[in-house]
Design an enzyme around this catalytic site. Structure first.
Site, PDB file in Angstrom:
ATOM      1  N   HIS A   1       0.852  -1.187   0.000  1.00 11.05           N
ATOM      2  CA  HIS A   1       0.000   0.000   0.000  1.00 11.05           C
ATOM      3  C   HIS A   1       0.886   1.235   0.000  1.00 11.05           C
ATOM      4  O   HIS A   1       1.916   1.279   0.679  1.00 11.05           O
ATOM      5  CB  HIS A   1      -0.888  -0.036   1.259  1.00 11.05           C
TER       6      HIS A   1
ATOM      7  N   ARG B   1      -2.823   1.427  -4.377  1.00 11.01           N
ATOM      8  CA  ARG B   1      -2.651  -0.022  -4.445  1.00 11.01           C
ATOM      9  C   ARG B   1      -2.875  -0.465  -5.879  1.00 11.01           C
ATOM     10  O   ARG B   1      -3.471   0.253  -6.679  1.00 11.01           O
ATOM     11  CB  ARG B   1      -3.649  -0.734  -3.528  1.00 11.01           C
TER      12      ARG B   1
ATOM     13  N   LYS C   1      -6.215   0.117  -8.253  1.00 10.62           N
ATOM     14  CA  LYS C   1      -7.030   1.167  -7.657  1.00 10.62           C
ATOM     15  C   LYS C   1      -6.953   2.420  -8.519  1.00 10.62           C
ATOM     16  O   LYS C   1      -6.106   2.567  -9.395  1.00 10.62           O
ATOM     17  CB  LYS C   1      -6.557   1.468  -6.233  1.00 10.62           C
TER      18      LYS C   1
ATOM     19  N   ASP D   1      -5.565   8.996  -6.934  1.00  8.49           N
ATOM     20  CA  ASP D   1      -6.053   9.762  -5.781  1.00  8.49           C
ATOM     21  C   ASP D   1      -5.018  10.824  -5.466  1.00  8.49           C
ATOM     22  O   ASP D   1      -3.825  10.522  -5.342  1.00  8.49           O
ATOM     23  CB  ASP D   1      -6.264   8.838  -4.584  1.00  8.49           C
TER      24      ASP D   1
ATOM     25  N   CYS E   1      -4.176  12.367  -2.803  1.00  7.68           N
ATOM     26  CA  CYS E   1      -3.376  12.274  -1.578  1.00  7.68           C
ATOM     27  C   CYS E   1      -2.109  11.463  -1.797  1.00  7.68           C
ATOM     28  O   CYS E   1      -1.093  11.675  -1.124  1.00  7.68           O
ATOM     29  CB  CYS E   1      -4.191  11.698  -0.434  1.00  7.68           C
ATOM     30  N   TYR E   2      -2.143  10.523  -2.785  1.00  8.89           N
ATOM     31  CA  TYR E   2      -0.957   9.715  -3.049  1.00  8.89           C
ATOM     32  C   TYR E   2       0.114  10.493  -3.791  1.00  8.89           C
ATOM     33  O   TYR E   2       1.218   9.964  -4.000  1.00  8.89           O
ATOM     34  CB  TYR E   2      -1.339   8.437  -3.792  1.00  8.89           C
TER      35      TYR E   2
ATOM     36  N   ASP F   1      -9.468  14.599  -3.980  1.00 12.41           N
ATOM     37  CA  ASP F   1      -9.002  13.295  -4.437  1.00 12.41           C
ATOM     38  C   ASP F   1      -8.913  13.255  -5.964  1.00 12.41           C
ATOM     39  O   ASP F   1      -7.859  13.000  -6.550  1.00 12.41           O
ATOM     40  CB  ASP F   1      -9.993  12.264  -3.884  1.00 12.41           C
TER      41      ASP F   1
ATOM     42  N   ASP G   1     -11.220  18.717   0.852  1.00 10.23           N
ATOM     43  CA  ASP G   1     -11.174  18.591   2.311  1.00 10.23           C
ATOM     44  C   ASP G   1      -9.770  18.954   2.772  1.00 10.23           C
ATOM     45  O   ASP G   1      -8.858  19.136   1.968  1.00 10.23           O
ATOM     46  CB  ASP G   1     -11.578  17.182   2.764  1.00 10.23           C
TER      47      ASP G   1
ATOM     48  N   HIS H   1      -6.905  16.192   1.897  1.00 12.31           N
ATOM     49  CA  HIS H   1      -6.399  16.199   0.527  1.00 12.31           C
ATOM     50  C   HIS H   1      -5.705  17.521   0.183  1.00 12.31           C
ATOM     51  O   HIS H   1      -4.755  17.537  -0.601  1.00 12.31           O
ATOM     52  CB  HIS H   1      -7.528  15.906  -0.465  1.00 12.31           C
TER      53      HIS H   1
END
Length: 474
Positions: free
Chosen positions: A236, A279, A282, A285, A287-288, A346, A353, A356
């Site tokens: 992850h 992952r 997936k 996103d 945040c990654y 995201d 938010d 993020h």
């Protein structure tokens, strides 16, 4: 490759041409992936002239709106946030870090109020809980300590009960080298990172605290190359960052298979979207951008430390590249993750938010800057434009100084080669940056291990050393 802004090209055609192939097998996973690619293609087509430099100069970080978004929440949040009552230190950290990356400093009064608020979360027996009267938790302790370090004041440092904090973290330590997140809680790689980062920031790293910690993290590396929460689980992005950063603090990165970890993390960046997935199989996103993107500055500094000849600036043209596509990542964050009303998100269709906003900006900061290892600091630092980027002078009869000047001129010529979507900012004596879109998009540099401004990491550690010395003398 720039996507043309043309009425003759539809978002569907772009997604079909550049998106991930599904081999003709439709699944729920492939369908949501196709929908995400379609939304991103539509956004890119809505921006005019992305096949020209002038078009990209109008792609801007909406800094004023994002600052307003964060500042509205700092004095207090509405009842809609009651579900995050156990995350007060996190909310403060997310807001403060987002603001510092955008060069916003709090007033003295606001800094004192932050210290007072976090003091209500501190447990008498050590550590910080999510709110007043709550049990201590390693995650909220990490958030509280790093928020205080962002403030960087003596008041902030003195507010931490260091002795109690150390004794509490020792209680969280497990025989296998892991840490439980709280009394009676789960142990995983998050706990390892949070505990070690807090210990390093507060100057309480001891052999007793670190014993077997690296062995536990290494045992969490999976067959894919990434790191899981616990041995035997799935790799992850968040846990990979936590594991690698923990090993960096321990000076034990080589405890894992670095080559496989690097390959796994690099493969998690989408070619079309530009952002990262957390992952396998997936969606992208925002945040990654940090949880995966922050891995690469740590790795780049590690490779430089292992082999001084290794360079983040070396490819077939001599221009910067590194281990991930810094420009594409910034493209995704600027085009797809900004909400017009302020805040980052995201992906298209999601609401912004504080979480993020923090990690999208953190990832953008990592992508803009270049990092190396410094033996004198025993830490990662930024690469500055005063350094010779193209290696040692060759034996061609010139003096070393003239050869260095020649290298510098050649570096500037190649490094500043114009590109549609980005520019390289090279000012002698300043950190080198690659900035996508407008030059106004430059952010402050974050430390890839601790994820607060890199200058504030060093200032906080120096402040702590001085204050601890005074306490010892007195």
């Amino acid at each position: 490759m720039p996507i043309p802004s043309s009425d003759s090209v539809s978002p569907q055609e772009i997604a079909n041409a550049l998106g991930l192939p599904d081999d003709g097998i439709k699944t729920q996973t492939s369908q949501v992936q196709a929908e995400t690619e379609l939304s991103i293609a539509a956004i890119r087509l809505s921006h005019p002239n992305l096949d020209s430099r002038s078009g990209w100069e109008n792609v801007k970080l909406n800094r004023a709106a994002h600052v307003r978004f964060v500042m509205r929440g700092l004095p207090g949040l509405s009842e809609g946030f009651t579900g995050l009552d156990a995350s007060k230190p996190w909310l403060i950290y997310w807001m403060l870090h987002a603001l510092e990356l955008m060069s916003v400093e709090l007033s003295e009064g606001d800094r004192s109020r932050v210290v007072s608020t976090l003091a209500t979360c501190q447990h008498p027996d050590g550590g910080f809980g999510g709110g007043h009267g709550q049990i201590s938790h390693l995650a909220t302790t990490y958030a509280a300590i790093h928020a205080l370090a962002i403030l960087g004041t003596e008041e902030a440092y003195r507010s931490v009960r260091r002795d109690e904090l150390y004794r509490w973290m020792l209680r969280m330590k497990q025989p296998d080298g892991s840490f439980v997140m709280h009394d009676g809680g789960e142990s995983d790689v998050r706990g390892s990172y949070c505990a070690l980062a807090v210990a390093k920031m507060m100057g309480i790293t001891t052999p007793e605290l670190t014993d077997k910690a690296g062995d536990f993290v290494a045992s969490c590396q999976t067959y894919e190359g990434g790191i899981s929460a616990y041995p035997g689980l799935e790799a992850h992005g968040g846990y990979t960052f936590c594991g690698l950063a923990a090993l960096a603090i321990l000076d034990r990165i080589d405890a894992v298979d670095v080559k496989r970890l690097t390959a796994w993390a690099a493969a998690s960046q989408f070619n079309f979207e530009g952002g990262f997935q957390g992952r396998t199989n997936k969606l992208v996103d925002g945040c990654y951008a940090f949880w995966q993107g922050g891995v690469f500055p740590i790795l780049e500094a590690h490779f430089k430390r292992k082999d001084p000849r290794w360079s983040v600036f070396r490819d077939d043209r001599g221009v910067p590249h590194g281990l991930f596509d810094r420009v594409k990542l910034q493209e995704y964050l600027l085009l797809c993750c900004q909400d017009a009303r302020g805040g980052l998100r995201d992906k298209p269709g999601k609401r912004p938010d504080y979480y993020h906003t923090c990690y999208c900006l953190s990832g953008m900061s990592c992508a803009q800057n270049y990092y190396t290892w410094d033996d004198s600091l025993n830490d990662i630092r930024l690469i500055h434009a005063t350094e010779t980027m193209l290696g040692e002078a060759g034996p061609n009869g010139r003096s070393a100084a003239k050869e260095a000047d020649t290298h510098w001129e050649k570096f500037l010529e190649e490094f500043r080669e114009p590109r549609f979507n980005s520019m390289d900012v090279v000012v002698q004596g300043q950190p080198i940056r690659t900035v996508t879109g407008s030059i106004e998009n430059i952010l402050q540099a974050t430390h890839p291990v601790y994820n607060i401004r890199i200058d504030k990491v060093f200032k906080w550690q120096q402040l702590g050393a001085a204050m601890n010395q005074q306490q010892h003398i007195s």
